[in-house]
Design a protein around this motif. Structure first.
Motif, PDB file in Angstrom:
ATOM      1  N   THR A 383       0.828  -1.205   0.000  1.00  0.00           N
ATOM      2  CA  THR A 383       0.000   0.000   0.000  1.00  0.00           C
ATOM      3  C   THR A 383       0.863   1.255   0.000  1.00  0.00           C
ATOM      4  O   THR A 383       0.594   2.224  -0.720  1.00  0.00           O
ATOM      5  CB  THR A 383      -0.929   0.003   1.231  1.00  0.00           C
ATOM      6  N   VAL A 384       1.910   1.226   0.806  1.00  0.00           N
ATOM      7  CA  VAL A 384       2.811   2.374   0.906  1.00  0.00           C
ATOM      8  C   VAL A 384       3.540   2.600  -0.415  1.00  0.00           C
ATOM      9  O   VAL A 384       3.671   3.730  -0.898  1.00  0.00           O
ATOM     10  CB  VAL A 384       3.815   2.177   2.058  1.00  0.00           C
ATOM     11  N   ARG A 385       4.015   1.510  -1.016  1.00  0.00           N
ATOM     12  CA  ARG A 385       4.716   1.643  -2.310  1.00  0.00           C
ATOM     13  C   ARG A 385       3.781   2.198  -3.373  1.00  0.00           C
ATOM     14  O   ARG A 385       4.173   3.044  -4.181  1.00  0.00           O
ATOM     15  CB  ARG A 385       5.273   0.286  -2.762  1.00  0.00           C
ATOM     16  N   SER A 386       2.558   1.719  -3.392  1.00  0.00           N
ATOM     17  CA  SER A 386       1.595   2.200  -4.384  1.00  0.00           C
ATOM     18  C   SER A 386       1.322   3.687  -4.198  1.00  0.00           C
ATOM     19  O   SER A 386       1.219   4.436  -5.173  1.00  0.00           O
ATOM     20  CB  SER A 386       0.289   1.414  -4.265  1.00  0.00           C
ATOM     21  N   ALA A 387       1.217   4.100  -2.929  1.00  0.00           N
ATOM     22  CA  ALA A 387       0.993   5.527  -2.655  1.00  0.00           C
ATOM     23  C   ALA A 387       2.176   6.349  -3.133  1.00  0.00           C
ATOM     24  O   ALA A 387       2.014   7.440  -3.690  1.00  0.00           O
ATOM     25  CB  ALA A 387       0.764   5.740  -1.159  1.00  0.00           C
ATOM     26  N   GLY A 388       3.399   5.826  -2.934  1.00  0.00           N
ATOM     27  CA  GLY A 388       4.596   6.536  -3.381  1.00  0.00           C
ATOM     28  C   GLY A 388       4.625   6.707  -4.885  1.00  0.00           C
ATOM     29  O   GLY A 388       4.946   7.788  -5.402  1.00  0.00           O
ATOM     30  N   LEU A 389       4.309   5.657  -5.607  1.00  0.00           N
ATOM     31  CA  LEU A 389       4.297   5.727  -7.069  1.00  0.00           C
ATOM     32  C   LEU A 389       3.236   6.702  -7.562  1.00  0.00           C
ATOM     33  O   LEU A 389       3.449   7.441  -8.532  1.00  0.00           O
ATOM     34  CB  LEU A 389       4.056   4.328  -7.652  1.00  0.00           C
ATOM     35  N   GLN A 390       2.074   6.707  -6.886  1.00  0.00           N
ATOM     36  CA  GLN A 390       1.004   7.627  -7.270  1.00  0.00           C
ATOM     37  C   GLN A 390       1.420   9.077  -7.028  1.00  0.00           C
ATOM     38  O   GLN A 390       1.141   9.969  -7.833  1.00  0.00           O
ATOM     39  CB  GLN A 390      -0.271   7.306  -6.477  1.00  0.00           C
ATOM     40  N   GLN A 391       2.123   9.314  -5.909  1.00  0.00           N
ATOM     41  CA  GLN A 391       2.591  10.671  -5.596  1.00  0.00           C
ATOM     42  C   GLN A 391       3.604  11.164  -6.622  1.00  0.00           C
ATOM     43  O   GLN A 391       3.589  12.337  -7.013  1.00  0.00           O
ATOM     44  CB  GLN A 391       3.195  10.700  -4.189  1.00  0.00           C
ATOM     45  N   ILE A 392       4.493  10.261  -7.057  1.00  0.00           N
ATOM     46  CA  ILE A 392       5.473  10.639  -8.083  1.00  0.00           C
ATOM     47  C   ILE A 392       4.761  10.986  -9.384  1.00  0.00           C
ATOM     48  O   ILE A 392       5.078  11.972 -10.057  1.00  0.00           O
ATOM     49  CB  ILE A 392       6.485   9.500  -8.308  1.00  0.00           C
ATOM     50  N   GLN A 393       3.781  10.171  -9.750  1.00  0.00           N
ATOM     51  CA  GLN A 393       3.019  10.446 -10.979  1.00  0.00           C
ATOM     52  C   GLN A 393       2.340  11.814 -10.910  1.00  0.00           C
ATOM     53  O   GLN A 393       2.429  12.609 -11.850  1.00  0.00           O
ATOM     54  CB  GLN A 393       1.957   9.360 -11.191  1.00  0.00           C
ATOM     55  N   ASP A 394       1.690  12.095  -9.794  1.00  0.00           N
ATOM     56  CA  ASP A 394       0.958  13.360  -9.659  1.00  0.00           C
ATOM     57  C   ASP A 394       1.914  14.550  -9.660  1.00  0.00           C
ATOM     58  O   ASP A 394       1.634  15.582 -10.298  1.00  0.00           O
ATOM     59  CB  ASP A 394       0.144  13.350  -8.362  1.00  0.00           C
ATOM     60  N   ALA A 395       3.027  14.431  -8.940  1.00  0.00           N
ATOM     61  CA  ALA A 395       3.961  15.560  -8.818  1.00  0.00           C
ATOM     62  C   ALA A 395       4.625  15.894 -10.145  1.00  0.00           C
ATOM     63  O   ALA A 395       4.885  17.061 -10.447  1.00  0.00           O
ATOM     64  CB  ALA A 395       5.016  15.253  -7.762  1.00  0.00           C
ATOM     65  N   LEU A 396       4.913  14.864 -10.960  1.00  0.00           N
ATOM     66  CA  LEU A 396       5.637  15.068 -12.215  1.00  0.00           C
ATOM     67  C   LEU A 396       4.707  15.132 -13.427  1.00  0.00           C
ATOM     68  O   LEU A 396       5.174  15.350 -14.549  1.00  0.00           O
ATOM     69  CB  LEU A 396       6.665  13.950 -12.413  1.00  0.00           C
ATOM     70  N   GLY A 397       3.424  14.920 -13.195  1.00  0.00           N
ATOM     71  CA  GLY A 397       2.473  14.964 -14.304  1.00  0.00           C
ATOM     72  C   GLY A 397       2.673  13.837 -15.299  1.00  0.00           C
ATOM     73  O   GLY A 397       2.494  14.029 -16.512  1.00  0.00           O
ATOM     74  N   LEU A 398       3.022  12.645 -14.826  1.00  0.00           N
ATOM     75  CA  LEU A 398       3.246  11.499 -15.714  1.00  0.00           C
ATOM     76  C   LEU A 398       1.905  10.898 -16.129  1.00  0.00           C
ATOM     77  O   LEU A 398       0.918  10.965 -15.378  1.00  0.00           O
ATOM     78  CB  LEU A 398       4.087  10.431 -14.997  1.00  0.00           C
ATOM     79  N   PRO A 399       1.851  10.285 -17.305  1.00  0.00           N
ATOM     80  CA  PRO A 399       0.582   9.711 -17.766  1.00  0.00           C
ATOM     81  C   PRO A 399       0.144   8.502 -16.952  1.00  0.00           C
ATOM     82  O   PRO A 399      -1.044   8.170 -16.925  1.00  0.00           O
ATOM     83  CB  PRO A 399       0.877   9.323 -19.223  1.00  0.00           C
ATOM     84  N   GLU A 400       1.094   7.829 -16.294  1.00  0.00           N
ATOM     85  CA  GLU A 400       0.777   6.655 -15.482  1.00  0.00           C
ATOM     86  C   GLU A 400       1.834   6.516 -14.389  1.00  0.00           C
ATOM     87  O   GLU A 400       2.917   7.110 -14.478  1.00  0.00           O
ATOM     88  CB  GLU A 400       0.743   5.392 -16.346  1.00  0.00           C
TER      89      GLU A 400
END
Length: 635
Positions: A383-400
Motif C-alpha cells: 500500500t505504501v509503495r503504491s501511494a509513493g508511485l502515485q505521488q510521483i506520478q501526480d507531482a511530475l504529471g506522468l501519464p501513469e
C-alpha cells in the motif's frame, strides 16, 4: 500563500540579544519555535531570497503569516523556554520524537496512600516512580514477581483492594506472602510506604545494600540455629540476585548513564538509548522519526535530549552521565539545564575509549539496524509503495505511475577510474538482476555531465538495437535468444539521475539525440532533496514525509551505492596493477589471488612476509619480491 516580505520585521527592530522566536500561520497557530544566540542574525536569515533557502525553510516561511520573539537573559533560559513552547504548541515544523513502540515500566504509585507496584506502559503520571523501560515485556513481569517476595508491596487494583477492606480478608497474594496486606491492617500505611520506598531504592540501583543486609540476617539466624528463617533469607537473596542477573554487567558498578546512538539519512533518523544503572543495562528504548527540517546531528541531538528529559516527570531519574555520538549545539547550556532539572551535576560527553566507547558502538549498531528494519518494512508494504508511485506520478504529471524506474550515478576520484551505474526498481522494489555497470573512458570521462551523457546514451543505444532486432522478425516468429529476455529491452517509465540541472540536462540531451521522447527524466539533488525536471527553472518540491520522495531517495541512494562499489573494485585492481606490475614472476592469476586473500592493497601492505607467503601460488622468493615492491612503493 503568504509572502514572507509582507510580515518581515525591520532589521533594526530585531534585538541582538539571545532569545526564542515563534512563527505563526495566518490563523495564529504556532508552526515553528526556535532559539538563537543573536535574534537579529537568525531571523534575518529566514527572509533572504527564497531560492537560497532549503525546501523545509522555504515551505515554513511561506506558510507563516507572522513572527514574534522573546528576549531572555541567557542561553540556558532560551533552551528552557524553547522546550516549553515546543511542548505547549507541538509546532508542525519542529522535529518531534515518537517511540517506535510502547515500552513497559515497573511503576510504583508513591502518590497514593497505599503505594502499588505494577507494570505500566508510558511515562506520564505524576507521583509515580518508573523503572525501566524493560525489553521484552516478559522481563518486567518476571522482575515484579521476584521482588514482591522480598518487598511485598500491594500490587492489586483499586477494586480488589476495596473489596478486601470491606470483607476483612486479603487476596491470594496476601496469603502466600507476596503482599503485606495493608488492606486488612497487617501493616500500617506508614510501614507500607516505607516498604514501597525500599522497593524504589532497590530498583533505583541500591540493590547491594539490601543483599548485604539479608546476608547479615541469614548469618545471625544460622548462628541462633533458626534454620527456617536462615533459609527464607537465603531464598530472598537468591531472588534479588536473579533480578540483577537478568541485566548484563557492562560497566563499573558506580556507573549510571544513558547512552545514545543515532543513525540518520536525509529523510529519517533512528535513535536508540541504553539505560545503564549500577553498571548494568536496565533498559533499552528507541525512536524512529521523520526529519521535517534540515538539521545537523548536533542540532538533532539537542532537540532529542530536550524532549527525552524535559518530558520526564521524575527528574531524579536523569542519570549522572549522558553519552552521545557528538556533543550537541550549546552543549554547555544543555548540561546546565539537565543539572538544574536533576538537582545535581550531569556530565554530557562523547565516549572516547574503553568499555564505554565499546558499549556506545553497540548502541550505534542497534540504531543502524533499527533504521534498516524500518526502511525494509516500509519498502515491503504494498500500500505504501503504491501511494509513493502515485505521488510521483501526480507531482511530475506522468501519464501513469512509474512502475519501472531506472536510477543512474557516476563515481570517480579526480577524474580517474570513472564508472557509471544503472539500478532498476519495479513496483517500488529493487530488481537486482537488471542492474548494470558502465566503464567511462576517453573524452566522456572529462566531467560529470559528459559521463552522464555517455552512460545514458549507451544504455538506450542498446535498447534501440535490441528493439530493432525484435522488429526484424515476422509476425509470430520467435528468435533463438527469446528464451531469456534481452538485457536492455525493457524501457523505464522514469529515469532518475543523481544530481541537479546539469546532470538532468545531459541525460535529456542523450535521449533527445537518440530520438527517444516517451521516457521522462528527473534529477534528485542530494543536499536539498529537490526534484529537477528538464528545462524548469525551479524544482519540484515533494513533502519531506511523502512516500514518493522516500521512494526516489531509495532509488538514488541505491544507484550511488552501486556506483561506489564498482569504483572501489576498479580502483583496487588498478592500484594493485600499478604497484605490482614490475614484480618478476607475478602474473594476473597470482595478482588476483593476492587481492582475493587480503581484500585490499592497504591490507596487503600491512601483511608480514610470512603472511604473503601463505597465499596459494606465492612462494618465499615471490613473497619477498612482492613485499619489497609494496614497501618501496609506500616509501
Amino acid at each position: 500563500m503568504p509572502d514572507p516580505a509582507s510580515y518581515r520585521p525591520r532589521t533594526g527592530e530585531i534585538p541582538t540579544d539571545p532569545g526564542v522566536y515563534r512563527f505563526r500561520d495566518p490563523h495564529g497557530r504556532v508552526i515553528y519555535v526556535g532559539k538563537a544566540k543573536n535574534l537579529r542574525q537568525r531571523l534575518t536569515s529566514y527572509f533572504q531570497d527564497p531560492r537560497h533557502l532549503t525546501p523545509k525553510t522555504r515551505t515554513m516561511v511561506t506558510t507563516a503569516g507572522s513572527v514574534e520573539w522573546t528576549v531572555v537573559a541567557s542561553e540556558q533560559e532560551s533552551l528552557q523556554l524553547e522546550f516549553t513552547w515546543i511542548k505547549e504548541f507541538a509546532p508542525r515544523f519542529n522535529i518531534m520524537f515518537r517511540d517506535d513502540k510502547t515500552y513497559p515500566y515497573l511503576a510504583v504509585t508513591m502518590g497514593e496512600t497505599y503505594p502499588r507496584a505494577l507494570v505500566m506502559r508510558g511515562d506520564k503520571r505524576k507521583g509515580t516512580k518508573y523503572f525501566g523501560p524493560f525489553y521484552p515485556a516478559k522481563a518486567v513481569r518476571e522482575t515484579l514477581d521476584t521482588v514482591l517476595r522480598v518487598f511485598p508491596v500491594r500490587s492489586c487494583s483499586a477494586g480488589v483492594f476495596n473489596r478486601a477492606q470491606r470483607s476483612g480478608r486479603p487476596c491470594l497474594l496476601g496469603y502466600i506472602g507476596k503482599c503485606a496486606a495493608p488492606c486488612v491492617g497487617r501493616i500500617s500505611p506508614e510501614e507500607h510506604r516505607e516498604l514501597a520506598q525500599e522497593l524504589c531504592d532497590f530498583m533505583g540501583g541500591d540493590g547491594q545494600r539490601f543483599i548485604r543486609e539479608l546476608e547479615r540476617r541469614m548469618g545471625a539466624a544460622a548462628a541462633e540455629m533458626d534454620y527456617e528463617a536462615a533459609a527464607r533469607h537465603r531464598d530472598d537473596i537468591a531472588a534479588l540476585r536473579r533480578v540483577f542477573e537478568r541485566n548484563a554487567v557492562v560497566l563499573d558498578e558506580s556507573v549510571d548513564a544513558d547512552i545514545f546512538g543515532v543513525e540518520e539519512d536525509d529523510l529519517e533518523a533512528a535513535v536508540q538509548v541504553f539505560h545503564v544503572r549500577g553498571g548494568r543495562i536496565r533498559g533499552q528504548r528507541g525512536w524512529v522519526m521523520e526529519k521535517v527540517e534540515d538539521v545537523s546531528l548536533e542540532q538533532l541531538l539537542e532537540q532529542l535530549l530536550q524532549q527525552v528529559y524535559g518530558e520526564m516527570d521524575d527528574a531524579t531519574r536523569i542519570p549522572r552521565e549522558v553519552l552521545v555520538p557528538e556533543l550537541p549545539e550549546d552543549a554547555e547550556a544543555l548540561t546546565g539545564w539537565l543539572a538544574e532539572r536533576r538537582g545535581a551535576k550531569v556530565k554530557l560527553k562523547v565516549a572516547q575509549r574503553g568499555p564505554k566507547k565499546e558499549l556506545a558502538g553497540t548502541v550505534q549498531e542497534n540504531a543502524r539496524q533499527a533504521l534498516a528494519l524500518h526502511k525494509a518494512r516500509r519498502a515491503g508494504d504494498v500500500t505504501v509503495r503504491s501511494a509513493g508511485l502515485q505521488q510521483i506520478q501526480d507531482a511530475l504529471g506522468l501519464p501513469e505511475p512509474p512502475l519501472r524506474m531506472e536510477g543512474y550515478d557516476n563515481s570517480h576520484v579526480s577524474g580517474t577510474n570513472v564508472v557509471g551505474s544503472m539500478v532498476v526498481f519495479e513496483d517500488g522494489l529493487p530488481k537486482k538482476s537488471d542492474y548494470r555497470r558502465f566503464k567511462v573512458t576517453g573524452e566522456a570521462a572529462r566531467d560529470d555531465t559528459s559521463s552522464m551523457y555517455d552512460v545514458i546514451s549507451r544504455r538506450f543505444q542498446y535498447y534501440l538495437e535490441e528493439l530493432a532486432g525484435e522488429d526484424e522478425l515476422s509476425s509470430g516468429e520467435v528468435s533463438a535468444e527469446a528464451a531469456t529476455p534481452a538485457r536492455f529491452s525493457y524501457p523505464p517509465s522514469l529515469v532518475v539521475v543523481d544530481g541537479g540541472p546539469p546532470q538532468v540536462a545531459a541525460a535529456q540531451q542523450a535521449l533527445d539525440d537518440l530520438g527517444i521522447t516517451e521516457i521522462s527524466v528527473v534529477g534528485l539533488a542530494k543536499r536539498l532533496e529537490e526534484v529537477w525536471v528538464p528545462g524548469d527553472e525551479f524544482p519540484v518540491i515533494l513533502p519531506r514525509d511523502s512516500e514518493g520522495l522516500y521512494l526516489l531517495q531509495r532509488l538514488r541512494d541505491e544507484s550511488h551505492r552501486f556506483a561506489i562499489t564498482f569504483h572501489r573494485e576498479r580502483r583496487g585492481k588498478s592500484m594493485l596493477t600499478s604497484v605490482l606490475d614490475d614484480v618478476p614472476g607475478l602474473g594476473p592469476a597470482k595478482k588476483a589471488a593476492l587481492l582475493k586473500h587480503f581484500g585490499s592493497v592497504k591490507k596487503m601492505k600491512a601483511a608480514t612476509l610470512e603472511e604473503l607467503g601463505e597465499v596459494k601460488g606465492v612462494g618465499p622468493r615471490l613473497a619477498t619480491a612482492v613485499f619489497a615492491a609494496l614497501h618501496d612503493d609506500a616509501a
